[in-house]
Design a protein around this motif. Sequence first.
Motif, PDB file in Angstrom:
ATOM      1  N   TYR A 341       0.921  -1.267   0.054  1.00  0.00           N
ATOM      2  CA  TYR A 341       0.247   0.185  -0.015  1.00  0.00           C
ATOM      3  C   TYR A 341       0.929   1.305   0.099  1.00  0.00           C
ATOM      4  O   TYR A 341       0.570   2.114  -0.277  1.00  0.00           O
ATOM      5  N   TRP A 342       2.193   1.237   0.479  1.00  0.00           N
ATOM      6  CA  TRP A 342       3.095   2.347   0.296  1.00  0.00           C
ATOM      7  C   TRP A 342       3.826   2.233  -0.645  1.00  0.00           C
ATOM      8  O   TRP A 342       4.171   3.287  -1.452  1.00  0.00           O
ATOM      9  N   TRP A 390      -4.088   5.012   6.456  1.00  0.00           N
ATOM     10  CA  TRP A 390      -3.733   5.152   5.345  1.00  0.00           C
ATOM     11  C   TRP A 390      -4.520   6.079   4.213  1.00  0.00           C
ATOM     12  O   TRP A 390      -3.879   6.918   3.600  1.00  0.00           O
TER      13      TRP A 390
END
Length: 546
Positions: A341-342, A390
């Motif tokens: 996700y990063w 997030w």
Amino acid sequence: MRTLRLLLGDQLTRRIATLTDLDPDHDIVLMVEVRAEATYVRHHKQKIAFLFSAMRHFAAELDGEGIAVDYVRLDAPGNTGSFTGELERAIARHAPDRIVVTEPGEWRVWEMMQAWRDDLGLPVEIRDDNRFLCPRAEFAAWAGDRRSLRMETFYRGMRRRTGLLMDGAEPVGGRWNFDPENRKGLPKGHILPERLGFPPDAVTREVIALVEAEFPDHFGTTDAFAWPVTRGEALTAFKHFLAVCLPSFGDYQDAMRSGAPFLYHALIGAALNAGLLTPGEVCRAAERAYRTGAAPLHCVEGFIRQILGWREYVRGLYWARMPDYATSNALAASRDLPWFYWSGETEMNCLSQCIDATRTHAYAHHIQRLMVTGNFALLAGIAPAQVEEWYLVVYADAYEWVELPNVHGMVLWADGGVMGSKPYAASGAYINRMSDYCRACTYDVAQKSGPKACPFNYLYWAFLIRHADRLGDNPRLAMPYRAIERMDAARRAAIVAEASRFLDRLGDGAPVGPTSTEQGTLDLAVPRSPNLRRRAEAPVTRATRR
């Protein structure tokens, strides 16, 4: 009476309640860049740069009107790094008789403001945010003690109250909602319009340099910064949307295409949420486009529904249900957020496309957020607090009042149905229908199982099997659960086992992308407020960043 008027960084509207009765001969407007607001989560670099630049431009506009502005830059000597500290310093400088401020967008700042009334030794007036079309109290009265709050019901009431797209007591065109007309995929070879961008001026370049120096480990890049940072630029961008994009927006608002993050979307979320535009004016302008024949009804209604409907609704729900709303976890999701996700480094092309664009632009449109990154988080059972963190970090338009309900309720169904009657779960077939992502993917969307199968396929069925006790009686899920009933026990067990093997390997990175030389780690801030310390005992997520 000498009044100190604190203007928050997302309240950059000349007609904000804080400024409505300003006396230029006596009052002072306080604006502050504080480290605490940039780091309570590690916001995308472009979000920080956008807000600081917009704040500096707005302060200059106020100064041009002859208004006294006390502007404290992030790197100013003595900057305490917090709203409270800077208020205390400003009180010492100016000796005001009272403080006026407009209510904030986040619960943690609201709590802070309540403490000011006791701690600062001055009257503190907290005014309603007059930019929204539905005041908090009005939404709370509508919500009452209902267990579920449906946006469609709220939206129809707002249409009646504002008169937007109404013919007397009836909706224009005889229908309230044209969503079925707003679900087309982009035709092959379809040419998209050029979108306006705003190259950084001297003020923005200075801010970007500051952000890169002060927040080097934050997510994202500033290389492609092109956000409008003044009201004039925001109006120019919105007028371009009305003329060029709105006539096709409705048709393709749910579509996705590789390498094309903007499509026909308005791209006004950051400006709108910071106050450079207001919801009433953009909805009225879109309505005029319909009434003058410049855009079809289904496109205009789809746009107005996002602003008058969803935006006002999620803000009302946030304030009506906080702080307890954030603590629910109806599906008992507990898995850690995957590192991709990063980094964006995953062989699932849909996720890679959306995350790469997010890192580059601090933006993804609503279907990418809901049905790609959000859908995976739902199916994988990722802990709500980590997913919400997030979303708050990565988008330029993200504030907790809009991010938390959308993610907690709509994306993750963590509220157990307060917002939506069913989870927005989908297999790879939906993504394939609405995008071209699957064509260039390592995985095969047509395969349901096996090493080359699209992970969304078996994750979807495993999700439904895993939550059959909770969701099996939901009438909106009757069709997939009938399909599950036709499967034998061995088939169901095989699906669950394949999904479990995939999810258990996420931490190792094996099935979702090549390993790479780590260039640093990003620790997510935990958590946003003492009242929101859900899962605080869980290990802090560590994620690779480029």
